[in-house]
Motif scaffolding. Structure first.
Motif, PDB file in Angstrom:
ATOM      1  N   THR A   1      35.365 -38.848 -42.765  1.00 45.61           N
ATOM      2  CA  THR A   1      34.208 -39.569 -43.307  1.00 45.61           C
ATOM      3  C   THR A   1      34.450 -40.086 -44.730  1.00 45.61           C
ATOM      4  O   THR A   1      33.792 -41.002 -45.196  1.00 45.61           O
ATOM      5  CB  THR A   1      32.942 -38.679 -43.263  1.00 45.61           C
ATOM      6  OG1 THR A   1      31.814 -39.481 -43.533  1.00 45.61           O
ATOM      7  CG2 THR A   1      33.009 -37.552 -44.260  1.00 45.61           C
TER       8      THR A   1
ATOM      9  N   GLY B   1      31.445 -37.716 -40.010  1.00 45.89           N
ATOM     10  CA  GLY B   1      30.188 -37.789 -40.771  1.00 45.89           C
ATOM     11  C   GLY B   1      30.204 -36.747 -41.866  1.00 45.89           C
ATOM     12  O   GLY B   1      31.177 -36.006 -42.013  1.00 45.89           O
TER      13      GLY B   1
ATOM     14  N   ARG C   1      26.577 -32.587 -34.190  1.00 44.98           N
ATOM     15  CA  ARG C   1      27.639 -33.357 -34.855  1.00 44.98           C
ATOM     16  C   ARG C   1      28.927 -32.524 -34.911  1.00 44.98           C
ATOM     17  O   ARG C   1      30.021 -33.006 -34.630  1.00 44.98           O
ATOM     18  CB  ARG C   1      27.221 -33.740 -36.271  1.00 44.98           C
ATOM     19  CG  ARG C   1      28.294 -34.539 -36.995  1.00 44.98           C
ATOM     20  CD  ARG C   1      27.950 -34.858 -38.437  1.00 44.98           C
ATOM     21  NE  ARG C   1      26.664 -35.481 -38.580  1.00 44.98           N
ATOM     22  CZ  ARG C   1      25.656 -34.976 -39.292  1.00 44.98           C
ATOM     23  NH1 ARG C   1      25.799 -33.850 -39.941  1.00 44.98           N
ATOM     24  NH2 ARG C   1      24.508 -35.604 -39.364  1.00 44.98           N
TER      25      ARG C   1
ATOM     26  N   TRP D   1      29.525 -33.467 -42.864  1.00 46.24           N
ATOM     27  CA  TRP D   1      29.183 -32.141 -42.325  1.00 46.24           C
ATOM     28  C   TRP D   1      28.590 -31.309 -43.472  1.00 46.24           C
ATOM     29  O   TRP D   1      28.952 -31.487 -44.634  1.00 46.24           O
ATOM     30  CB  TRP D   1      30.433 -31.440 -41.783  1.00 46.24           C
ATOM     31  CG  TRP D   1      31.013 -32.030 -40.532  1.00 46.24           C
ATOM     32  CD1 TRP D   1      31.013 -33.338 -40.155  1.00 46.24           C
ATOM     33  CD2 TRP D   1      31.702 -31.322 -39.502  1.00 46.24           C
ATOM     34  NE1 TRP D   1      31.659 -33.491 -38.940  1.00 46.24           N
ATOM     35  CE2 TRP D   1      32.099 -32.262 -38.526  1.00 46.24           C
ATOM     36  CE3 TRP D   1      32.041 -29.978 -39.298  1.00 46.24           C
ATOM     37  CZ2 TRP D   1      32.807 -31.906 -37.368  1.00 46.24           C
ATOM     38  CZ3 TRP D   1      32.736 -29.619 -38.156  1.00 46.24           C
ATOM     39  CH2 TRP D   1      33.103 -30.570 -37.194  1.00 46.24           C
TER      40      TRP D   1
ATOM     41  N   PRO E   1      37.542 -34.719 -38.309  1.00 48.35           N
ATOM     42  CA  PRO E   1      36.421 -35.668 -38.450  1.00 48.35           C
ATOM     43  C   PRO E   1      35.573 -35.419 -39.701  1.00 48.35           C
ATOM     44  O   PRO E   1      34.987 -36.366 -40.250  1.00 48.35           O
ATOM     45  CB  PRO E   1      35.609 -35.480 -37.169  1.00 48.35           C
ATOM     46  CG  PRO E   1      36.159 -34.275 -36.507  1.00 48.35           C
ATOM     47  CD  PRO E   1      37.543 -34.048 -36.995  1.00 48.35           C
TER      48      PRO E   1
ATOM     49  N   ARG F   1      30.394 -31.811 -31.340  1.00 51.53           N
ATOM     50  CA  ARG F   1      31.020 -33.018 -30.764  1.00 51.53           C
ATOM     51  C   ARG F   1      32.141 -33.566 -31.636  1.00 51.53           C
ATOM     52  O   ARG F   1      32.680 -34.632 -31.349  1.00 51.53           O
ATOM     53  CB  ARG F   1      29.953 -34.101 -30.569  1.00 51.53           C
ATOM     54  CG  ARG F   1      28.939 -33.736 -29.515  1.00 51.53           C
ATOM     55  CD  ARG F   1      27.799 -34.732 -29.503  1.00 51.53           C
ATOM     56  NE  ARG F   1      26.811 -34.394 -28.476  1.00 51.53           N
ATOM     57  CZ  ARG F   1      25.530 -34.736 -28.530  1.00 51.53           C
ATOM     58  NH1 ARG F   1      25.060 -35.422 -29.564  1.00 51.53           N
ATOM     59  NH2 ARG F   1      24.709 -34.393 -27.564  1.00 51.53           N
ATOM     60  N   ASN F   2      32.416 -32.885 -32.741  1.00 52.17           N
ATOM     61  CA  ASN F   2      33.486 -33.325 -33.642  1.00 52.17           C
ATOM     62  C   ASN F   2      33.294 -34.760 -34.115  1.00 52.17           C
ATOM     63  O   ASN F   2      34.229 -35.560 -34.115  1.00 52.17           O
ATOM     64  CB  ASN F   2      34.849 -33.213 -32.948  1.00 52.17           C
ATOM     65  CG  ASN F   2      35.507 -31.902 -33.306  1.00 52.17           C
ATOM     66  OD1 ASN F   2      35.365 -31.412 -34.430  1.00 52.17           O
ATOM     67  ND2 ASN F   2      36.218 -31.328 -32.350  1.00 52.17           N
ATOM     68  N   GLU F   3      32.060 -35.087 -34.520  1.00 52.14           N
ATOM     69  CA  GLU F   3      31.781 -36.457 -34.957  1.00 52.14           C
ATOM     70  C   GLU F   3      32.145 -36.643 -36.430  1.00 52.14           C
ATOM     71  O   GLU F   3      31.943 -35.741 -37.256  1.00 52.14           O
ATOM     72  CB  GLU F   3      30.291 -36.774 -34.769  1.00 52.14           C
ATOM     73  CG  GLU F   3      29.914 -36.933 -33.304  1.00 52.14           C
ATOM     74  CD  GLU F   3      28.413 -37.057 -33.085  1.00 52.14           C
ATOM     75  OE1 GLU F   3      28.003 -37.103 -31.906  1.00 52.14           O
ATOM     76  OE2 GLU F   3      27.653 -37.073 -34.074  1.00 52.14           O
TER      77      GLU F   3
END
Ligand SMILES: C[S@@+](CC[C@H](N)C(=O)[O-])C[C@H]1O[C@@H](n2cnc3c(N)ncnc32)[C@H](O)[C@@H]1O
Length: 251
Positions: A7, A190, A183, A192, A3, A186-188
């Motif tokens: 992004t 975006g 973030r 990092w 993830p 939750r492995n979102e």
């Protein structure tokens, strides 16, 4: 795709939008100056690390290719490879170079998985990275250091830019730490953000990656780390020598 890498991958995003999004708010008309500033910082801090004309050079995380363009002007290499995890970023870099009429015979792009650099051992004279490693999850970033060391020629240099923990007081006003943690937990998808310290880089590079020679300098809340595999210090005088593996340790 991880993830933190996803992004950067958006085939629908326009070149103009990427140009605004990935350069820390620097306006379009100053992007060439920004790119030259990175190359000039490497040249000012570590002048002996730059390759001679005709060298094989790689940028890790090449974005729209502005720093590659500056590297060609400053170093006159045979090739600058832009290695990136995002296929759409590479497509936008090619569009950007065509739009700006940049001569591209020395420029090449290569997509990879963020884990294994798809080149042979000992095949580059100079590997650099700017404004990229701060967005790479730490285990991937450490692994990348192993990979950079592998593809570097013995007497070649890696010049790498990291973001220092000393940026945190300003950074946290825009990106609260709790949100950053969640973030990542939750492995979102975006942007990092990952921070480094001088001590961390010295210990990881010397004892983890086991490079032959290293120097790390902090300036403007960035860390500029340089290493090479060869232990022989035949390129600078002793006053610039920060750290050497083997019997001589960090100073
Ligand atoms: C903020 S942009 C910086 C681009 C360029 N270095 C500059 O400063 O103009 C980060 C770039 O690194 C790439 N990237 C992210 N993770 C990467 C990884 N693990 N390995 C290589 N490139 C990566 C992104 O796709 C993007 O092109």
């Amino acid at each position: 795709m991880h993830p933190a890498f996803a992004t950067w991958e958006d085939p629908a995003e326009s070149l103009e939008s990427v140009e605004n999004r990935i350069h820390d708010g620097v306006p379009k008309e100053r992007l060439r100056t920004r790119a030259q500033a990175y190359v000039n910082t490497f040249a000012r801090l570590f002048p002996w690390s730059l390759p001679g004309p005709g060298g094989r050079v790689m940028e890790i995380g090449s974005g729209l290719g502005y720093i590659m363009e500056a590297a060609v002007q400053k170093l006159n290499p045979s090739t600058v490879v832009g290695l990136d995890v995002s296929a759409s970023m590479i497509e936008n870099a090619k569009r950007r170079l065509a739009r700006d009429g940049v001569e591209t015979t020395a420029l090449d792009f290569r997509l990879y998985d963020g884990v294994e650099i798809p080149y042979e051992d000992n095949s580059f004279d100079f590997v650099y990275s700017a404004a990229t490693i701060q967005h790479i999850p730490k285990a991937y970033a450490y692994n990348l250091l192993f990979e950079i060391a592998r593809v570097l020629k013995r007497a070649g240099f890696a010049d790498l830019h990291f973001v220092s923990h000393s940026l945190l007081p300003d950074h946290l006003r825009l990106f609260p730490l709790k949100q950053e943690c969640l973030r990542q937990i939750r492995n979102e998808v975006g942007h990092w953000h990952v921070f480094y310290s001088h001590e961390e880089l010295l210990y990881v590079l010397l004892f983890g990656i086991e490079v032959g020679w290293i120097s790390v300098q902090e300036e403007n809340r960035s860390l500029w780390a340089i290493f090479r595999k060869d232990r022989e210090v035949d390129f600078c005088n002793e006053t610039t020598l920060t750290c050497q593996a083997g019997p001589l340790r960090c100073s």
